[in-house]
Each structure stands twice: as structure tokens, then as C-alpha cells.
Write a protein that holds these residues in place. Structure first.
Motif, PDB file in Angstrom:
ATOM      1  N   LEU A  62      11.224 149.298  55.163  1.00  0.00           N
ATOM      2  CA  LEU A  62      12.297 149.422  56.159  1.00  0.00           C
ATOM      3  C   LEU A  62      11.871 150.382  57.273  1.00  0.00           C
ATOM      4  N   TYR A  63      11.302 151.530  56.872  1.00  0.00           N
ATOM      5  CA  TYR A  63      10.870 152.519  57.861  1.00  0.00           C
ATOM      6  C   TYR A  63       9.728 151.964  58.718  1.00  0.00           C
ATOM      7  N   LYS A  64       8.767 151.323  58.076  1.00  0.00           N
ATOM      8  CA  LYS A  64       7.631 150.768  58.816  1.00  0.00           C
ATOM      9  C   LYS A  64       8.099 149.738  59.833  1.00  0.00           C
ATOM     10  N   THR A  65       9.017 148.866  59.423  1.00  0.00           N
ATOM     11  CA  THR A  65       9.507 147.816  60.329  1.00  0.00           C
ATOM     12  C   THR A  65      10.261 148.413  61.504  1.00  0.00           C
ATOM     13  N   ALA A  66      11.081 149.441  61.245  1.00  0.00           N
ATOM     14  CA  ALA A  66      11.817 150.112  62.329  1.00  0.00           C
ATOM     15  C   ALA A  66      10.846 150.785  63.298  1.00  0.00           C
ATOM     16  N   MET A  67       9.774 151.357  62.785  1.00  0.00           N
ATOM     17  CA  MET A  67       8.764 151.979  63.648  1.00  0.00           C
ATOM     18  C   MET A  67       8.022 150.920  64.463  1.00  0.00           C
ATOM     19  N   SER A  70       9.964 149.874  67.474  1.00  0.00           N
ATOM     20  CA  SER A  70      10.376 150.850  68.491  1.00  0.00           C
ATOM     21  C   SER A  70       9.262 151.782  68.961  1.00  0.00           C
ATOM     22  N   ASN A  71       8.105 151.726  68.342  1.00  0.00           N
ATOM     23  CA  ASN A  71       7.038 152.662  68.719  1.00  0.00           C
ATOM     24  C   ASN A  71       6.149 152.139  69.846  1.00  0.00           C
ATOM     25  N   GLU A  72       5.090 152.918  70.125  1.00  0.00           N
ATOM     26  CA  GLU A  72       4.204 152.627  71.250  1.00  0.00           C
ATOM     27  C   GLU A  72       3.504 151.276  71.107  1.00  0.00           C
ATOM     28  N   GLU A  81      10.406 153.734  77.494  1.00  0.00           N
ATOM     29  CA  GLU A  81       9.596 154.952  77.450  1.00  0.00           C
ATOM     30  C   GLU A  81      10.198 156.057  78.318  1.00  0.00           C
ATOM     31  N   ARG A  82      10.818 155.668  79.436  1.00  0.00           N
ATOM     32  CA  ARG A  82      11.397 156.651  80.360  1.00  0.00           C
ATOM     33  C   ARG A  82      12.539 157.455  79.722  1.00  0.00           C
ATOM     34  N   LEU A  83      13.144 156.922  78.667  1.00  0.00           N
ATOM     35  CA  LEU A  83      14.266 157.604  78.020  1.00  0.00           C
ATOM     36  C   LEU A  83      13.797 158.647  77.000  1.00  0.00           C
ATOM     37  N   LEU A  84      12.488 158.677  76.730  1.00  0.00           N
ATOM     38  CA  LEU A  84      11.961 159.601  75.729  1.00  0.00           C
ATOM     39  C   LEU A  84      11.571 160.929  76.373  1.00  0.00           C
ATOM     40  N   SER A  85      11.701 162.007  75.598  1.00  0.00           N
ATOM     41  CA  SER A  85      11.345 163.354  76.066  1.00  0.00           C
ATOM     42  C   SER A  85      10.204 163.896  75.207  1.00  0.00           C
ATOM     43  N   GLN A  86       9.618 165.000  75.684  1.00  0.00           N
ATOM     44  CA  GLN A  86       8.558 165.622  74.896  1.00  0.00           C
ATOM     45  C   GLN A  86       9.169 166.308  73.674  1.00  0.00           C
ATOM     46  N   GLY A  87       8.667 165.985  72.487  1.00  0.00           N
ATOM     47  CA  GLY A  87       9.218 166.549  71.259  1.00  0.00           C
ATOM     48  C   GLY A  87       8.409 167.721  70.747  1.00  0.00           C
ATOM     49  N   TRP A  88       8.727 168.160  69.516  1.00  0.00           N
ATOM     50  CA  TRP A  88       8.042 169.304  68.919  1.00  0.00           C
ATOM     51  C   TRP A  88       7.341 168.953  67.601  1.00  0.00           C
ATOM     52  N   MET A  89       7.490 167.705  67.148  1.00  0.00           N
ATOM     53  CA  MET A  89       6.887 167.301  65.873  1.00  0.00           C
ATOM     54  C   MET A  89       5.577 166.542  66.096  1.00  0.00           C
ATOM     55  N   PHE A  90       4.470 167.110  65.680  1.00  0.00           N
ATOM     56  CA  PHE A  90       3.177 166.419  65.639  1.00  0.00           C
ATOM     57  C   PHE A  90       2.792 165.784  66.984  1.00  0.00           C
ATOM     58  N   GLY A  91       3.206 166.412  68.084  1.00  0.00           N
ATOM     59  CA  GLY A  91       2.861 165.918  69.406  1.00  0.00           C
ATOM     60  C   GLY A  91       3.582 164.636  69.797  1.00  0.00           C
ATOM     61  N   ARG A  92       4.611 164.268  69.043  1.00  0.00           N
ATOM     62  CA  ARG A  92       5.350 163.024  69.313  1.00  0.00           C
ATOM     63  C   ARG A  92       6.406 163.255  70.377  1.00  0.00           C
ATOM     64  N   LYS A  93       6.785 162.163  71.072  1.00  0.00           N
ATOM     65  CA  LYS A  93       7.945 162.207  71.943  1.00  0.00           C
ATOM     66  C   LYS A  93       9.205 162.077  71.095  1.00  0.00           C
ATOM     67  N   VAL A  94      10.330 162.488  71.656  1.00  0.00           N
ATOM     68  CA  VAL A  94      11.588 162.450  70.912  1.00  0.00           C
ATOM     69  C   VAL A  94      12.603 161.591  71.673  1.00  0.00           C
ATOM     70  N   HIS A 334      11.950 161.466  66.307  1.00  0.00           N
ATOM     71  CA  HIS A 334      10.558 161.603  66.749  1.00  0.00           C
ATOM     72  C   HIS A 334       9.699 160.382  66.399  1.00  0.00           C
ATOM     73  N   PHE A 335      10.094 159.617  65.401  1.00  0.00           N
ATOM     74  CA  PHE A 335       9.238 158.522  64.942  1.00  0.00           C
ATOM     75  C   PHE A 335       9.862 157.135  65.088  1.00  0.00           C
ATOM     76  N   ILE A 336      11.177 157.051  65.265  1.00  0.00           N
ATOM     77  CA  ILE A 336      11.862 155.753  65.350  1.00  0.00           C
ATOM     78  C   ILE A 336      12.799 155.781  66.562  1.00  0.00           C
ATOM     79  N   TYR A 337      12.411 155.116  67.645  1.00  0.00           N
ATOM     80  CA  TYR A 337      13.110 155.237  68.917  1.00  0.00           C
ATOM     81  C   TYR A 337      14.172 154.137  69.111  1.00  0.00           C
ATOM     82  N   VAL A 338      14.967 153.903  68.078  1.00  0.00           N
ATOM     83  CA  VAL A 338      15.895 152.765  68.131  1.00  0.00           C
ATOM     84  C   VAL A 338      17.069 152.991  69.078  1.00  0.00           C
TER      85      VAL A 338
END
Length: 562
Positions: A62-67, A70-72, A81-94, A334-338
Motif C-alpha cells: 500500500l505504501y509503495k503504491t502510494a509513493m 505521488s513521488n518524483e 511539484e510547485r506545491l511542495l516545500s523544502q522539508g527536514w527529513m532525509f533531504g526530501r521535500k514536504v 515527506h514521502f507521499i505527496y497525495v
């Protein structure tokens, strides 16, 4: 290993959340609950080992499919992509694109500072000023907080507050007071909707400081529940005093249970302006609750603190569960941009499985974005010495019944409408009364949320959707001891889950276009039909696990009926 598992299960148990969810102290009542449960646990059976294997395979999927949806790596990524901000977890956007949660997330440090300030000031100021009752401090701090939150708009709130107080105090009898209280209370929602920008004709008021939260009317709805609670508790107390004539024969203000606190025999003098305003403006619960009744608040404040607030270990563990939920939310964002995907409707070319996961994880994020503020405000209240009800007692994914879902979602509000609307109207003594009273409850719930016809229709449709479950439960209850009963219940639960998911996906996540596309993909393609069949089989395993979880709770004497 078993001890570690036991500690983990205890950490995530219902009882950790709220002492109201403890088994009854009366051994006879507890024994009745235990007898309802199946005597033997099924966790070690081959059947449940198969279900566990299903979970081990499908939950990560389920997690893999959601990623993937919605991921890169998704072809639609450029759209959101424009709706995402710079995050704090593992260099990911949030994905911080949800406006409601963004307000809470961005102001989290400010809220923590306010918690420290409020609880610290009480411990310093109360002894210095010799305040004998907690409500004196709550009265003063609450009015300052009200002005800080809404500025001069607080006068609009105080006008409603004063009128409501006058209705309760000067009503000639119980029934008339009850009618006027409800009529005016509901009318305030319509008045605010049309006249929230009303001008007083004084420049310093009309154009002066508007506070941190200019939209005062949004949070007034919670104030309304407290206003109604005060009047209804006061009118009920006045009526009882008129019936018994002698107050001293009824007074007993120690060792009251949770339900007894709701009708606590407070002295009539306690229904005064200071206690009224202290209750309405109690800072930890002012913005969004959880909702506490007036009687319960005054009893805890001025008579007997609840044992749970004295148990600092419980409060600490509750705080850890709150932090765990915050970290889960941060991981998802940070990992699922749904959320961003839903805002841009960027699901073209996705499979039915991917579209459904966009919707499912959206619903989980909606659940978390409500749970986290509610738990933070309740944690603040517990630290401050007041124990309100827990609002979310079940994970959103741990639901198979629409009826039970409403008992567990915003539970303090559910308890409020049961206390002040459902029971006074007669409760559920018959099918007719159950349906009629449910219509009244959901009509109020809909209007309370917003003044829109579609929400009123939503409330009535919920009652309509509940009917099949209510009627089928009544009919099949006679077979509850048959070996096949739980499997039949799973079939009904699967239908319920699909219905609730589609309704919520339509209303809160995918909208009309996304939901129609999902249904077309499911029922008009071979891969969609295969997805539907496999999903239903997985849901069958999930519902069997849910059933056994509740049976395990009953074997401990816990039965929350959801």
C-alpha cells in the motif's frame, strides 16, 4: 520478546488514551462484558497466521503504491511539484499544501510556548494572588486570550455569550428556557454567517486590532457548544432543585464517576458569570476542543481533580503517543505527496490501485490532521489539570461499521450530542425513535459544521446509509453464536468499507471527476475488476482481525461499542 510485545501493545491500547475507556469498576458490569466475548483467542490459530501473512505482504505494498503514485518517478510529478516545500527529513521535500494543517504546523512552536506560558503562569500567579478556585485564573487568562486570539472581534462573541447567559438565568421555566436556548443557539450560526463583518460604528473597534485569528466565527462553533452546555446543565439543575426543594439532601461532590460528573449536583451558586466565562474561554480547549460539559469542567476545577491528571506517567505516555502521531504525519508528508496530487488532480494514467491509494492516504492524512491538534490541546489540558474526553480512539483504518465510526470520530462531540440531543429526545427505544432522533442529531451536526444545504443533505444521507446496517444487525443478531456469523459480518463490513471509502473519497479527496474515473477504471477494465476482487479479499482478512481485536478488548472488560 513477549515482554517487549506486551509493552508495545499496551502503548497502543485504548486504555492508554483515556481512563474513560477502562473496564467498569463494578465487577458485575465487567463480567457481563467479558461474557460477551469469545472465550478463546484466535491469534495463534492457522487462520489468523494466514491473515498476518496477508498484512505482511499488502501493508508495505500500500505504501509503495502510494509513493509510486505521488513521488518524483510519477509522470504527473511536474503538475504538483510547485506545491511542495523544502522539508527536514532525509533531504526530501514536504507536502505542506493543506492550508488547515499548514497553519497548525507552522505555528507549532508558538503553541508550545503558549502551553509553557499558560501552565507556568497558573502555578506562579494562583498562589501569589491567593486564588482559592481554579476558575478565577481561567476567567482572567481566558478573557486575555480571547482578546489576543480575536482582537476587538471578541465583542461579537461576548454579545452572544451575554444573551445566552440571560436566556438561562431569566427563563421563567425549564421547557421555555430549553426552547429559547436551542432556538437562539442555532440562530447564532445563521447570524454569524450573514453578519460576521458587522460594524459597531466605532473606528477603533471596527478597524482596530483583529487578533491572531481574524475569522472569529470559525471557532465560535465550539464556543456555541459550551454555551449550550452551560444553559442546559443550569436549567436541568434548577428543575431538579424545584423537584426536591432541599438541596442538601442531594449534594454529593466526591468520588463521582465519568457519567455522574455530567449531572454533578453542583450548588446553584456555581452557575455564575465567572464560572461561565472561565468555562467558555478555557484556553487549552478554546480553539477546537475536545468538548467538555459545564458540570464536568466545574467539578474537576473546583471540587475533585480526576485521578488521570494526577498520574504523571499516564500523561507522559500520552505525550509520547502524540509525538508518535506527529512523526507519522511528517513521514507521510515527506514521502507521499497525495495532498498535492489531489489538489492538482494529477492522476492521469494511474492504475485503479494507485488512484485508490491516493484517496486512501488522503483520508489518513485528513484523520491525522484533525487528531494531532486535538491530542495536543488535550495534552495541554491534562498538563494543566483538566481531563477532557479523547476525540479519536480508533485508527481511521480500523473501522468496518459506519455507525461505530461515528462513535469513535470526534468522540467528545458524539458524547455531547448524545447527552444533549439524542437522549433527551428519547434515545433509541424503537426503530422509529432511533431513526428520527438520528435525523435530528445529524441535522444539528450538519448545520453546526456549516450553513450549506449540501451539508444538511449529507447529514440526512448518513442516516439513510446507516439504515441497512441497523436493520441487518437487528435481523442477524439471532445467529451471533453460529460458526459462520463472523464471516457473514465480514461480507457486510466489506460492503460498508467500500461505501464509506467511496463517499469520503468523493467528499474530501478525489471529488466527482476522480471518483468517477476510479469507478470506471475498477468496473470497466479487467485489471480494475481484479483489483476489486483482491482488495475485497484483503478487506475480508482485515475485518476478521478487527473483530478479534475487539474480542480481545472485551476479554479485558473493555467495550466502547466502536
Amino acid at each position: 520478546m513477549s515482554e517487549l510485545l506486551e509493552n508495545v501493545l499496551s502503548f497502543f491500547s485504548l486504555e492508554t488514551l483515556d481512563t474513560r475507556l477502562f473496564p467498569p469498576t463494578d465487577p458485575i458490569k465487567k463480567e457481563k462484558i467479558v461474557k460477551k466475548a469469545s472465550p478463546k483467542s484466535k491469534w495463534s490459530t492457522l487462520e489468523f497466521k494466514i491473515y498476518l501473512a496477508v498484512f505482511v505482504v499488502f501493508v508495505p505494498l500500500l505504501y509503495k503504491t502510494a509513493m509510486d503514485a505521488s513521488n518524483e518517478t510519477n509522470p504527473n510529478y511536474y503538475k504538483y511539484e510547485r506545491l511542495l516545500s523544502q522539508g527536514w527529513m532525509f533531504g526530501r521535500k514536504v507536502d505542506n499544501s493543506d492550508q488547515q494543517y499548514r497553519f497548525f504546523r507552522d505555528n507549532f512552536p508558538l503553541l508550545v510556548g503558549l502551553i509553557v506560558l499558560h501552565t507556568g503562569l497558573r502555578r506562579i500567579v494562583s498562589p501569589i494572588l491567593g486564588l482559592k478556585k481554579r476558575t478565577y485564573f481561567d476567567f482572567g487568562f481566558g478573557l486575555l486570550f480571547l482578546f489576543g486570539a480575536h482582537g476587538f472581534n471578541c465583542f461579537k462573541i461576548l454579545i452572544h455569550v451575554a444573551i445566552n447567559y440571560a436566556i438561562g438565568k431569566f427563563s421563567p421555566n425549564y421547557k421555555l428556557g430549553l426552547i429559547i436556548t436551542w432556538v437562539y443557539g442555532i440562530s447564532t450560526l445563521f447570524i454569524n454567517d450573514n453578519y460576521r463583518n458587522f460594524k459597531f460604528g466605532l473606528d477603533f473597534v471596527d478597524y482596530g486590532f483583529k487578533g491572531i485569528i481574524e475569522r472569529w466565527d470559525v471557532f465560535f462553533n465550539f464556543t456555541l457548544l459550551r454555551m449550550l452546555s452551560y444553559n442546559l446543565d443550569y436549567l436541568e439543575r434548577k428543575r431538579k432543585l424545584e423537584e426536591i426543594k432541599k438541596e442538601e439532601n442531594e449534594l454529593k461532590l466526591s468520588g463521582l464517576s465519568v457519567n455522574e460528573r455530567l449531572v454533578a449536583p453542583l450548588p446553584i451558586e456555581d452557575y455564575n458569570v465567572i464560572n461561565y466565562l472561565a468555562f467558555l474561554t478555557y484556553t487549552p480547549l478554546f480553539i477546537a476542543g475536545p468538548i467538555l460539559t459545564f458540570n464536568d469542567f466545574i467539578y474537576q476545577s473546583n471540587y475533585e481533580p480526576v485521578k488521570a491528571v494526577k498520574d504523571y506517567k499516564r500523561t507522559f505516555i500520552y505525550g509520547l503517543r502524540f509525538l508518535f502521531c506527529v512523526l507519522v504525519m511528517e513521514f507521510l508528508l515527506h514521502f507521499i505527496y497525495v495532498v498535492a496530487v489531489s489538489k492538482t488532480k494529477a492522476w492521469q494514467g494511474d492504475t485503479p490501485f494507485q488512484i485508490s491509494m491516493i484517496g486512501l492516504f488522503n483520508l489518513n492524512i485528513i484523520w491525522l490532521k484533525l487528531l494531532i491538534p486535538w491530542r495536543m490541546f488535550r495534552l495541554w489540558s491534562l498538563i494543566d489539570g483538566i481531563d477532557p474526553p479523547e476525540n479519536m480512539i480508533r485508527c481511521m483504518d480500523n473501522n468496518y461499521s459506519a455507525l461505530a465510526f461515528w462513535r469513535a470520530w470526534h468522540r467528545s462531540f458524539f458524547r455531547w450530542v448524545v447527552r444533549y440531543i439524542y437522549v433527551p429526545l428519547g434515545g433509541g427505544n424503537s426503530i422509529f425513535s432511533r431513526i428520527f432522533n438520528s435525523l435530528c442529531v445529524f441535522s444539528f451536526v450538519a448545520v453546526w459544521h456549516d450553513i450549506e444545504l449540501k451539508l444538511l443533505l449529507w447529514g440526512w444521507l448518513i442516516v439513510l446509509f446507516l439504515l441497512p446496517e441497523i436493520l441487518s444487525t437487528l435481523y442477524f443478531k439471532r445467529y451471533e453464536h453460529e460458526w459462520w456469523f463472523t464471516y457473514l459480518c465480514s461480507v457486510g463490513a466489506i460492503a460498508n468499507i467500500w461505501m464509506m471509502m467511496i463517499a469520503n473519497l468523493f467528499g474530501f479527496c478525489l471529488g466527482k471527476d476522480g471518483t468517477v474515473l476510479l469507478l470506471q477504471e475498477i468496473f470497466e477494465t479487467f485489471s480494475g475488476i481484479r483489483f476489486f476482487v483482491v482488495s475485497s479479499l484483503v478487506l475480508f482478512a482485515a475485518t476478521q482481525v478487527m473483530f478479534e481485536m475487539r474480542e480481545s478488548e472485551k476479554r479485558r472488560g473493555v467495550d466502547v461499542r466502536c
